[in-house]
Design an enzyme around this catalytic site. Sequence first.
Site, PDB file in Angstrom:
ATOM      1  N   HIS A 165     108.545  16.299  82.493  1.00 40.14           N
ATOM      2  CA  HIS A 165     106.921  16.399  82.405  1.00 40.14           C
ATOM      3  C   HIS A 165     106.088  16.616  81.597  1.00 40.14           C
ATOM      4  CE1 HIS A 165     105.752  21.969  81.883  1.00 40.14           C
ATOM      5  NE2 HIS A 165     104.402  20.471  82.173  1.00 40.14           N
ATOM      6  N   ALA A 187      85.412  28.194  88.044  1.00 36.84           N
ATOM      7  CA  ALA A 187      85.727  29.130  89.557  1.00 36.84           C
ATOM      8  C   ALA A 187      85.109  30.588  88.671  1.00 36.84           C
ATOM      9  CB  ALA A 187      87.434  29.432  89.688  1.00 36.84           C
ATOM     10  N   ARG A 220      90.891  25.243  84.326  1.00 40.46           N
ATOM     11  CA  ARG A 220      90.818  26.149  83.781  1.00 40.46           C
ATOM     12  C   ARG A 220      90.298  27.581  84.220  1.00 40.46           C
ATOM     13  NH1 ARG A 220      95.403  24.209  81.482  1.00 40.46           N
ATOM     14  NH2 ARG A 220      95.173  21.566  80.488  1.00 40.46           N
ATOM     15  N   GLY A 260      85.579  31.701  85.852  1.00 35.07           N
ATOM     16  CA  GLY A 260      87.029  33.039  85.082  1.00 35.07           C
ATOM     17  C   GLY A 260      86.253  32.736  83.120  1.00 35.07           C
ATOM     18  N   TYR A 301     107.445  27.395  81.077  1.00 35.34           N
ATOM     19  CA  TYR A 301     106.863  28.410  81.246  1.00 35.34           C
ATOM     20  C   TYR A 301     107.650  29.168  81.351  1.00 35.34           C
ATOM     21  CZ  TYR A 301     103.987  24.862  83.666  1.00 35.34           C
ATOM     22  OH  TYR A 301     103.247  23.665  84.898  1.00 35.34           O
TER      23      TYR A 301
END
Length: 333
Positions: free
Chosen positions: A123, A210, A206, A212, A57
């Site tokens: 990961h 929501a 993603r 978004g 990240y």
Amino acid sequence: MTLPTRQLGTLTVSAIGLGCMNLSHAYGTPPPADEGARLLNRALDLGVTLLDTAALYGGGRNEALIADAVGHRRGDYVLASKCVLGLREGKRILDGSPEAIAWSIDQSLQRLRTDHIDLMYLHRADPAVPIEDSVAALVRAKEAGKIGALGLSEMASDTIRRAHAVHPVTAVQTEYSPAVRNPEIAVLETCRALDIGFVAFSPVGRGLLAGGVRDDAYASGDLRLSMPRFTGENLRHNLSIAARFADLASSLGITPAQLSLAWLLARGAIPIPGTTSVAHLEEDVGAAEVTLPAEAIAAVEAILPPGKLRGARYPRAAQAQVTTETFPDEELA
């Protein structure tokens, strides 16, 4: 404040954690560091005790942000990070060799300014390295006191079992939401059988579940630009389904994000939503107080049965690094 807790092996964590990726990576220009710090501290104040980051990240910037923002509150949270995936000269690399894992863990410890990471995930599985060798590298790091529990991310049931045979796995992390049901094929059953905790990333699809996502005019650098289900005709179809999901949430007196998170909690998962907004963080945490009746759970699954969304969930290069099982008719990039 306190939240309900759940167990990840011997680790006690809040029922809803925080995925920290959004603060440094993947969804366009990240917020300024002071805003990220404010959100991280607010999460701890709200009772969130699981912070999830990774070497990938922001090429390590996310780990450094956590150290800067809440390192002084290290006793207030369980710290989870990940190795194997990373950034080198701006390009994503996959290296599960024992040497690379050892180096990555040391780098993470430096960036996090700590001598111990509570939970370290692989990961992804590196197809060039037996999973047993990658797990053995984590075991050596644990024996050296650098990490505590072992985790796996986006791996198939048989890979989980092979890893667990080397050393008990504490947590498996995979994308899971009402819109992405792949863990139900085999991973959830395997986790139950082996007493492994399950952590759900991207628990609100993603942003799709929501409110978004309204169109595909994403900011430059937003990973959804490369995801087939988030652009073009696929997205238009998927938005119509998301609208039905939002209507159901409204009828229950909660937000769509809370409906998605409460559904996951009802299924025994520990969701780790990510956000750059303190208001959205507070909304997400509020889902811990929602108990869905059986008919609401059934309604969610009627709106979003497996395979309902159109378009692959990953672009081709990213899908090649995922071994989590797929449905027979699932669209793959």
